[in-house]
Every structure is written in C-alpha cells, then in structure tokens.
Design an enzyme around this catalytic site. Structure first.
Site, PDB file in Angstrom:
ATOM      1  N   GLU A 125      62.890 -23.113  76.366  1.00  0.00           N
ATOM      2  CA  GLU A 125      62.325 -22.462  77.549  1.00  0.00           C
ATOM      3  C   GLU A 125      62.698 -23.233  78.810  1.00  0.00           C
ATOM      4  O   GLU A 125      63.057 -22.652  79.841  1.00  0.00           O
ATOM      5  CB  GLU A 125      60.795 -22.407  77.449  1.00  0.00           C
ATOM      6  CG  GLU A 125      60.265 -21.639  76.239  1.00  0.00           C
ATOM      7  CD  GLU A 125      60.060 -22.528  75.010  1.00  0.00           C
ATOM      8  OE1 GLU A 125      60.914 -23.400  74.756  1.00  0.00           O
ATOM      9  OE2 GLU A 125      59.058 -22.349  74.299  1.00  0.00           O
ATOM     10  N   HIS A 182      62.901 -28.344  75.622  1.00  0.00           N
ATOM     11  CA  HIS A 182      62.804 -27.169  74.775  1.00  0.00           C
ATOM     12  C   HIS A 182      63.633 -26.033  75.379  1.00  0.00           C
ATOM     13  O   HIS A 182      64.008 -26.068  76.556  1.00  0.00           O
ATOM     14  CB  HIS A 182      61.347 -26.747  74.635  1.00  0.00           C
ATOM     15  CG  HIS A 182      60.552 -27.706  73.788  1.00  0.00           C
ATOM     16  ND1 HIS A 182      59.223 -27.532  73.533  1.00  0.00           N
ATOM     17  CD2 HIS A 182      60.922 -28.840  73.132  1.00  0.00           C
ATOM     18  CE1 HIS A 182      58.790 -28.513  72.748  1.00  0.00           C
ATOM     19  NE2 HIS A 182      59.803 -29.329  72.501  1.00  0.00           N
ATOM     20  N   GLY A 213      74.981 -29.902  36.663  1.00  0.00           N
ATOM     21  CA  GLY A 213      74.052 -28.934  36.092  1.00  0.00           C
ATOM     22  C   GLY A 213      72.688 -29.501  35.741  1.00  0.00           C
ATOM     23  O   GLY A 213      71.677 -28.805  35.874  1.00  0.00           O
ATOM     24  N   VAL A 214      72.638 -30.760  35.332  1.00  0.00           N
ATOM     25  CA  VAL A 214      71.361 -31.326  34.892  1.00  0.00           C
ATOM     26  C   VAL A 214      70.401 -31.454  36.071  1.00  0.00           C
ATOM     27  O   VAL A 214      69.245 -30.995  36.018  1.00  0.00           O
ATOM     28  CB  VAL A 214      71.577 -32.695  34.207  1.00  0.00           C
ATOM     29  CG1 VAL A 214      70.235 -33.336  33.867  1.00  0.00           C
ATOM     30  CG2 VAL A 214      72.430 -32.523  32.940  1.00  0.00           C
ATOM     31  N   LEU A 215      70.894 -32.034  37.162  1.00  0.00           N
ATOM     32  CA  LEU A 215      70.015 -32.215  38.327  1.00  0.00           C
ATOM     33  C   LEU A 215      69.684 -30.870  38.983  1.00  0.00           C
ATOM     34  O   LEU A 215      68.533 -30.626  39.367  1.00  0.00           O
ATOM     35  CB  LEU A 215      70.660 -33.176  39.331  1.00  0.00           C
ATOM     36  CG  LEU A 215      69.759 -33.644  40.474  1.00  0.00           C
ATOM     37  CD1 LEU A 215      68.482 -34.286  39.958  1.00  0.00           C
ATOM     38  CD2 LEU A 215      70.501 -34.613  41.392  1.00  0.00           C
TER      39      LEU A 215
HETATM   40  C1  AOF Z   1      61.414 -27.600  70.028  1.00  0.00           C
HETATM   41  N1  AOF Z   1      62.221 -26.861  70.801  1.00  0.00           N
HETATM   42  O1  AOF Z   1      62.605 -25.171  72.094  1.00  0.00           O
HETATM   43  C2  AOF Z   1      60.476 -25.399  71.151  1.00  0.00           C
HETATM   44  C3  AOF Z   1      59.639 -26.185  70.306  1.00  0.00           C
HETATM   45  O2  AOF Z   1      58.127 -33.245  70.302  1.00  0.00           O
HETATM   46  P1  AOF Z   1      58.374 -32.091  71.185  1.00  0.00           P
HETATM   47  O3  AOF Z   1      57.676 -32.196  72.507  1.00  0.00           O
HETATM   48  O4  AOF Z   1      59.828 -31.778  71.352  1.00  0.00           O
HETATM   49  O5  AOF Z   1      57.683 -30.825  70.496  1.00  0.00           O
HETATM   50  C4  AOF Z   1      58.168 -30.304  69.301  1.00  0.00           C
HETATM   51  C5  AOF Z   1      57.365 -29.077  68.914  1.00  0.00           C
HETATM   52  O6  AOF Z   1      57.395 -28.107  69.928  1.00  0.00           O
HETATM   53  C6  AOF Z   1      57.928 -28.398  67.692  1.00  0.00           C
HETATM   54  O7  AOF Z   1      57.341 -28.930  66.529  1.00  0.00           O
HETATM   55  C7  AOF Z   1      57.530 -26.948  67.875  1.00  0.00           C
HETATM   56  O8  AOF Z   1      56.246 -26.764  67.306  1.00  0.00           O
HETATM   57  C8  AOF Z   1      57.366 -26.782  69.391  1.00  0.00           C
HETATM   58  N2  AOF Z   1      58.354 -25.868  70.030  1.00  0.00           N
HETATM   59  N3  AOF Z   1      60.165 -27.271  69.784  1.00  0.00           N
HETATM   60  O9  AOF Z   1      61.861 -28.611  69.515  1.00  0.00           O
HETATM   61  C9  AOF Z   1      61.820 -25.778  71.374  1.00  0.00           C
HETATM   62  N4  AOF Z   1      60.028 -24.281  71.756  1.00  0.00           N
HETATM   63 ZN    ZN Z   2      58.058 -26.253  74.316  1.00  0.00          ZN
END
Ligand code: AOF
Ligand code: ZN
Length: 342
Positions: free
Chosen positions: A56, A54, A281-283
């Site tokens: 962080e 993630h 346009g239809v879809l």
């Molecule tokens: C992310 N990236 O930087 C943050 C997320 O399956 P995981 O462990 O990658 O968790 C995914 C979940 O983590 C995601 O649905 C969201 O709620 C949370 N935060 N996710 O992919 C990030 N900070």
């Molecule tokens: Zn996270």
C-alpha cells in the site's frame, strides 16, 4: 459497495504486482496494490522484502511521485491492510491520511495481529470497504504465509520427477537427470519461490546435490536454507558434500533423528513460509504419510529407465524413446512415443 467488473480488473493488476514479490518477501507475504481514480491508474506497488514498505505504501509513494491528488481515490490491495505497528507503521493510517475513500481488498489477513480489524477501523472512519474481490487468486497467493500464520509450520511443496516405469531416480551409474533441461529450469523457479530445500541423507550420499538457485533468470536473493534429514548420525553424512562445503554452507541444517515436524519447525523459526522437499522415495513417502505435504509438483519424464526395482520389472536398462506426443486427458498426462530401434 458491491464489487464491479472494474474492481476485478484492478485487483488483477494488484495481483500481478504482488507476484513480483514471490520468493522474496518471507517471512512476510507477497502483496500488491493499485490506486485508481475515475478509472485511471494513479500508482501501483508491491511488497519487496520483509522490513521494507508494504504494498500500500509503495503504491501511495508511486502515485505521489507523479504528483497525483489522492483524495477520493480507491486503493486495491490483494491482502487486508495492516492496522497496527509492526516493523512498519499501519497501512490503514497511510490510506486514511492520503484521503482515500474506498478500500477494496482480496483476502483477509490470517495474521491475528491484523485479522478483520481493517474493515472496522476504515468503516468507522467513513471509508467504503469492499472485500473478497478475486478472493481465490488472492488466497492462493497467500497460501504459504496463511498456513504458517495459522499452524506455525511452513507450506510443504514436494517436487519429484517420475519415469514412465515409476522410478524417481535413474539407476545407479546412469547420471542423475530424469527430466529435460526445460523441466530443470522449472525446478529452479520452484527453488526460487521456496525459502528452504529439504533433502535426505541418502540423496546427499548418492547425488551430492547443490540445492541452490543458479539460473540467471531470477532476481538476487539469499540462497534457500538447506535441510538434510537423516535417521543416522551426522557423522554418517559425507563431510565433503556440496551442501557442507560450498559458499552457502552456513545455510545448511541437519535434522539427525528423522523428525520431520522438528525439521519443519526449525525452518519456520528461520522465517521460512514455504519449503520444498527434493528427496528420494523414502523421505517423500514419509512426508506424505505424516500428512505434512501441502502441494506436489511432479514431472513425468518420458523415459523407461529399467533397473531391477523399476515398475516394468526385469528390464535391465533404459528403453530409448522418440516422437513424443502429449495430451492432457482429464487430470492425466497422456503420452504416445515410439521406441527407438538401432
Ligand atoms: C507485508 N506486506 O504489503 C502487507 C502486509 O513487520 P511488518 O510491519 O512488515 O508487518 C508484517 C505484517 O503486515 C504481515 O504479517 C501481514 O500480516 C501484514 N501485511 N505485510 O509484509 C504488505 N500488506
Ligand atoms: Zn501494511
């Protein structure tokens, strides 16, 4: 603590980091983070792909790779940090282990597994938590992920080009492009940020679109899913169409009964956060009528196409124009152009 102007500035940096992940992170959201101490940026990072660290953790790793001491630092995250185990360990743990004493985040996580928990957990551990900084920008960035978390359906973006006489296609035999090369590059960008492209059986028969990302200006990623929605039977679709025969044919799906909701659910099940409808346009009308559209991207092509069913009735063919001048008036796009005379 109340957010300061500095908080907004650092969150904007985290937002810029996050945007690097647009189009790459589904089914996860694009998230960015920055770590700051005494007004100095120690590390930054963004979530690059589902299953990978993630934002962080990327920012923590970036700061550590420069041997920065993180205790007492502030972390800025566009999204509430996750607080339970998913594919990756909880970011709240990583933040506390690093000795970070202040967490500033933008949007709440709409994922019920995490929603609202970070604030409680971190506050209980004595970490100062500040939320809602640059909230509108953070929520905008999160809109597709949030809709999918809340409704189970992907965000639906409708793309269309419209001529001055109200056509969304060229008359048969005049070639398929209404818009300029620059607009077509913008369509590539829209495809890049989408996880699937939806089209209709008629468009397939008439235009035989590839619906792929071909511009060299984007990072590598799998081609978007392609979903063909038709009310007829699959047998009525041209078997030689590009979407069935090119190198990505295994990523083409067909919804045979015209069931829009079922088509969207199929794509959600495949991890799509955002889909784009590129169809006739239809879809397009059916999607709008069913209340399934979340966003529209319209290119006004400065062209009078003519043709029997165009808005300026009775014009047999295209009226060439030149010397275009554009102005935005209110929400309208105002155009003056000269008719080209031979
Ligand atoms: C992310 N990236 O930087 C943050 C997320 O399956 P995981 O462990 O990658 O968790 C995914 C979940 O983590 C995601 O649905 C969201 O709620 C949370 N935060 N996710 O992919 C990030 N900070
Ligand atoms: Zn996270």
């Amino acid at each position: 603590m109340i957010p300061t102007a500095y908080d907004c500035k650092w969150m904007q940096l985290a937002l810029r980091e996050a945007r690097r992940g647009i189009g790459l992170t589904s089914p996860n959201p694009a998230v960015g983070a920055a770590i700051v101490k005494d007004g100095v940026l120690l590390g930054k990072g963004w979530h690059q792909r589902a299953g990978q660290p993630h934002a962080e953790r990327e920012a923590l790793a970036d700061a550590r790779s420069q041997n920065h001491e993180l205790s007492g630092a502030t972390i800025y995250v566009t999204l509430e940090p996750c607080s339970s185990h998913g594919r990756t360990p909880p970011c709240t743990d990583g933040i506390m282990e690093a000795g970070i004493t202040r967490v500033v985040y933008g949007a709440e996580d709409p994922n019920p597994a995490h929603r609202g928990r970070a604030r409680e957990l971190l506050t209980a551990a004595g970490v100062d938590v500040c939320t809602g900084v640059e909230l509108a920008a953070c929520e905008h960035l999160l809109r597709a992920f949030a809709k999918k978390q809340v409704t189970g359906l992907p965000w639906v973006l409708v793309k269309s080009a419209i001529s001055l006489d109200g056509r969304i296609t060229r008359p048969p035999g005049e070639g398929q492009w209404l818009t300029s090369a620059a607009s077509r590059e913008q369509v590539q960008a829209l495809r890049f940020e989408s996880d699937a492209i939806i089209t209709g059986g008629n468009t397939l028969r008439i235009d035989d679109p590839a619906l792929t990302i071909r511009s060299p200006h984007f990072p590598a990623k799998p081609q978007p899913w392609r979903m063909v929605i038709t009310r007829g039977y699959q047998a009525n679709l041209p078997a030689h169409a590009k979407v069935f025969t090119d190198a990505y044919a295994e990523r083409t799906l067909v919804q045979e009964d015209g069931d829009l909701l079922a088509a969207l659910k199929q794509l959600a099940d495949r991890g799509c956060n955002q889909v784009m409808v590129e169809a006739g346009g239809v879809l397009l009308g059916a999607f709008l009528d069913a209340g399934l559209v979340d966003e529209v991207a319209v290119f006004y092509a400065p062209m009078v196409t003519g043709g029997a069913d165009a808005g300026f009735a009775g014009l047999p063919r295209e009226v060439p124009l030149h010397g275009h001048e554009y102005q935005k008036i209110g929400d309208d796009v105002y155009l003056r152009a000269l008719v080209t005379r031979d």
